[in-house]
Design an enzyme around this catalytic site. Structure first.
Site, PDB file in Angstrom:
ATOM      1  N   ASP A   4     -18.724 -19.669  87.248  1.00 52.86           N
ATOM      2  CA  ASP A   4     -18.570 -18.622  88.258  1.00 52.86           C
ATOM      3  C   ASP A   4     -17.756 -19.129  89.439  1.00 52.86           C
ATOM      4  OD1 ASP A   4     -18.820 -16.369  89.821  1.00 52.86           O
ATOM      5  OD2 ASP A   4     -20.908 -16.730  90.365  1.00 52.86           O
ATOM      6  N   ASP A 202     -12.287 -13.899  90.083  1.00 51.35           N
ATOM      7  CA  ASP A 202     -13.707 -14.204  89.918  1.00 51.35           C
ATOM      8  C   ASP A 202     -14.080 -14.225  88.444  1.00 51.35           C
ATOM      9  OD1 ASP A 202     -16.412 -14.588  90.164  1.00 51.35           O
ATOM     10  OD2 ASP A 202     -16.843 -12.665  91.115  1.00 51.35           O
TER      11      ASP A 202
END
Length: 322
Positions: A4, A202
């Site tokens: 992440d 992201d």
């Protein structure tokens, strides 16, 4: 492990579990590790947490994510091994005893953001890259540190937001559909003086989110250029779906991102038209957001090596380099 780039804290599910999801590998047992060490409440790492608590001078952490997932547990350090490339001692991580969310059976999460607690920051990496394989692939996604990006990368500037260090902002300047550059006001992609807005890359967000005005323009232009596609209503958060059940091949308008510096990144059709059932229903895999932040999500990154040059502050995209 899930990766992440939109968060900093790395964590593992830890024994004993008060509430853990089902994972593929055995759950980590800190009691079996000679290098596991709980962090005290006054340590620099504990103080750097956004949300923390103290219990008998032991640091507790909590991380919550945008989809409602969360992890809670002890904040500690451990030696991280990179196989033949050596190991790094005393890396801070979360030992999660209470973990809820859609983590797809992973043992935990690697926080790859730009903050001081992220894994790249702690191991002092000058760069890292990953390649997320297609969702139906039998091979594994890969994560590399301190390796040169492919020479044919589409390189975009990494922008700074003075109010947050975690997110990786990219200099997106435009979007084209079917070879036509859309008339999008530049402020739709800019970081405001208040720190809001901009565009981030992201890996932890699935679907690319565009400000409502931008998304509507992209979607409507795509639809106007493909009136021959048979509409199939909507599905979940996708408001534009098609019936391809009787099709063997489909021609669709291309979508491309334009970056500062004049570079263009074409998005593969399989990354923005995705199947949502087994009956041939495909949906336009972008979504609008009422907030000011645009997010390039992992569906649109699949099959592309994404490189983060932290030293020179740029982001590279290399399609078909997995």
């Amino acid at each position: 492990m899930a990766i992440d780039t939109g968060s900093d804290v790395s964590w593992l599910q830890c024994d004993p579990c008060s509430d853990c999801y089902q994972q593929t590998d055995p759950i980590y047992k800190p009691s079996s590790s000679s290098t596991y060490k709980p962090l005290g409440c006054n340590t620099q790492q504990c103080v750097a947490l956004e949300v923390s608590a103290c219990r008998t001078n032991s640091c507790l952490y909590q991380v919550s994510y945008g989809d409602g997932s969360y992890t809670v547990g002890n904040f500690a350090t451990e030696t991280i091994s990179f196989g033949q490339y050596g190991s790094v001692p005393a890396v801070a991580f979360g030992c999660g005893h209470d973990n809820v969310g859609l983590f797809s059976g992973s043992a935990g999460l690697l926080g790859l953001g730009g903050g001081r607690l992220s894994l790249p920051s702690q191991i002092k990496a000058t760069s890292f890259s990953y390649c997320l394989v297609d969702k139906d692939s039998r091979s594994f996604s890969t994560l590399e540190f301190n390796t040169a990006p492919p020479g044919d990368s589409v390189v975009a500037p990494m922008l700074k937001n003075a109010l947050t260090s975690t997110y990786f902002y990219v200099g997106l300047t435009g979007i084209s559909v079917g070879g036509r550059a859309l008339k999008i006001p530049s402020n739709m992609f800019e970081i405001g003086a208040d720190g809001k807005g901009g565009v981030i890359v992201d890996s932890g967000t699935a679907v690319t989110r565009l400000r409502t005005e931008v998304y509507t323009l992209v979607r409507d232009t795509f639809k106007s250029m493909s009136p021959y596609l048979r509409s199939a209503g909507r599905f979940s958060l996708f408001d534009t779906c098609y019936d391809f059940s009787s099709e063997t091949t489909v021609k669709v308008p291309m979508i491309s991102f334009q970056f500062a510096g004049g570079k263009t990144l074409p998005v593969r059709p399989s990354n923005f038209l995705i199947p949502v059932d087994e009956q041939g229903k495909f949906c336009f895999a972008f979504a609008g957001t009422s907030g000011p932040l645009n997010i390039i999500g992992n569906l649109q990154q699949q099959g592309t090596r994404v490189s983060y040059d932290l030293a020179n502050r740029n982001i590279g995209f290399s399609p078909n380099k997995c």
